[in-house]
Design an enzyme around this catalytic site. Structure first.
Site, PDB file in Angstrom:
ATOM      1  N   CYS A 198       0.871  -1.186   0.000  1.00  0.00           N
ATOM      2  CA  CYS A 198       0.000   0.000   0.000  1.00  0.00           C
ATOM      3  C   CYS A 198       0.900   1.224   0.000  1.00  0.00           C
ATOM      4  O   CYS A 198       2.059   1.148  -0.435  1.00  0.00           O
ATOM      5  CB  CYS A 198      -0.975  -0.023   1.171  1.00  0.00           C
ATOM      6  SG  CYS A 198      -0.191  -0.021   2.807  1.00  0.00           S
ATOM      7  N   ARG A 204      -3.446  -0.671   5.277  1.00  0.00           N
ATOM      8  CA  ARG A 204      -4.008  -1.727   4.430  1.00  0.00           C
ATOM      9  C   ARG A 204      -3.090  -2.930   4.253  1.00  0.00           C
ATOM     10  O   ARG A 204      -3.540  -4.083   4.396  1.00  0.00           O
ATOM     11  CB  ARG A 204      -4.391  -1.143   3.057  1.00  0.00           C
ATOM     12  CG  ARG A 204      -5.520  -0.145   3.144  1.00  0.00           C
ATOM     13  CD  ARG A 204      -5.644   0.661   1.863  1.00  0.00           C
ATOM     14  NE  ARG A 204      -4.503   1.547   1.693  1.00  0.00           N
ATOM     15  CZ  ARG A 204      -4.270   2.302   0.619  1.00  0.00           C
ATOM     16  NH1 ARG A 204      -5.115   2.241  -0.398  1.00  0.00           N
ATOM     17  NH2 ARG A 204      -3.216   3.101   0.556  1.00  0.00           N
ATOM     18  N   ASP A 244      -8.217   3.848   0.783  1.00  0.00           N
ATOM     19  CA  ASP A 244      -7.290   4.346   1.805  1.00  0.00           C
ATOM     20  C   ASP A 244      -8.110   4.873   2.990  1.00  0.00           C
ATOM     21  O   ASP A 244      -8.851   5.832   2.852  1.00  0.00           O
ATOM     22  CB  ASP A 244      -6.450   5.479   1.179  1.00  0.00           C
ATOM     23  CG  ASP A 244      -5.418   6.031   2.144  1.00  0.00           C
ATOM     24  OD1 ASP A 244      -5.474   5.706   3.345  1.00  0.00           O
ATOM     25  OD2 ASP A 244      -4.558   6.795   1.684  1.00  0.00           O
TER      26      ASP A 244
HETATM   27  P1  4NP Z   1      -1.804   2.797   4.083  1.00  0.00           P
HETATM   28  O1  4NP Z   1      -2.497   4.115   4.672  1.00  0.00           O
HETATM   29  O2  4NP Z   1      -1.226   3.171   2.739  1.00  0.00           O
HETATM   30  O3  4NP Z   1      -2.956   1.845   3.961  1.00  0.00           O
HETATM   31  O4  4NP Z   1      -0.756   2.373   5.089  1.00  0.00           O
HETATM   32  C1  4NP Z   1      -1.876   5.352   4.760  1.00  0.00           C
HETATM   33  C2  4NP Z   1      -0.940   5.561   5.764  1.00  0.00           C
HETATM   34  C3  4NP Z   1      -0.358   6.808   5.885  1.00  0.00           C
HETATM   35  C4  4NP Z   1      -0.725   7.829   5.023  1.00  0.00           C
HETATM   36  C5  4NP Z   1      -1.660   7.610   4.020  1.00  0.00           C
HETATM   37  C6  4NP Z   1      -2.226   6.351   3.897  1.00  0.00           C
HETATM   38  N1  4NP Z   1      -0.137   9.120   5.169  1.00  0.00           N
HETATM   39  O5  4NP Z   1      -0.513  10.025   4.414  1.00  0.00           O
HETATM   40  O6  4NP Z   1       0.705   9.298   6.078  1.00  0.00           O
END
Ligand code: 4NP
Length: 159
Positions: free
Chosen positions: A7, A13, A124
């Site tokens: 991800c 995710r 997300d």
């Molecule tokens: P992930 O979620 O890609 O599912 O781990 C996110 C985690 C952090 C951020 C965005 C999405 N961020 O902008 O820090």
């Protein structure tokens, strides 16, 4: 069979997908035959534990999230048999990191394995509420079940 879930941040995710898949692999008695890891296309959460909100949503389904965030490396494509992207951006960034633009036989969209949800991407949940995290778990349960089924069908000697 080595699986890598990818991800953006590797704190929501993809660690959820990795730990759900490990749970299903254990239930199926296939530990050691299928191994799972996860990574993020971005490195800004490197070393961080899974997001607490994601961990709470997973725990409601009896799944404990383990692991620390790391960034996806181009060499991962050689190290793993299948790389599962959570969304279109992840998919594109994985391909771009190895100089590709369209597709690679090892890189797949995670939602392509879901049998009971029409989603094309795992949304997300980072900037939303708890419902978004619960939905990610529900969707990933479906997609991980479909993925395990597909692996068992494609590699009969595994089951
Ligand atoms: P992930 O979620 O890609 O599912 O781990 C996110 C985690 C952090 C951020 C965005 C999405 N961020 O902008 O820090």
């Amino acid at each position: 069979m080595r699986l890598l879930f990818v991800c953006l941040g590797n704190i929501c995710r993809s660690p959820a997908a990795e730990n759900i898949m490990n749970h299903l692999i254990q239930e199926a008695g296939l530990e050691g035959q299928i191994t799972c890891d996860s990574a993020g296309t971005a490195g800004y959460h490197t070393g961080a534990a899974p997001d607490r909100r994601m961990a709470i949503a997973a725990q409601k389904q009896g799944i404990t999230l383990e692991g620390r965030a790391r960034q996806f490396q181009p060499e991962d494509l050689a190290k793993f048999d299948l790389v599962l992207a959570m969304d279109e951006d992840n998919y594109r960034d994985i391909l771009r990191s190895v100089g590709l633009t369209t597709s690679h036989p090892k890189v797949k969209m995670m939602c392509s394995y879901a049998q009971n949800h029409p989603d094309r991407e795992v949304p997300d949940p980072y900037y939303g509420g708890s419902q978004g995290f619960d939905y990610v778990i529900e969707l990933l349960m479906d997609a991980c079940q479909g993925l395990l089924q597909e692996i068992k069908t494609e590699i009969p000697e595994i089951s």
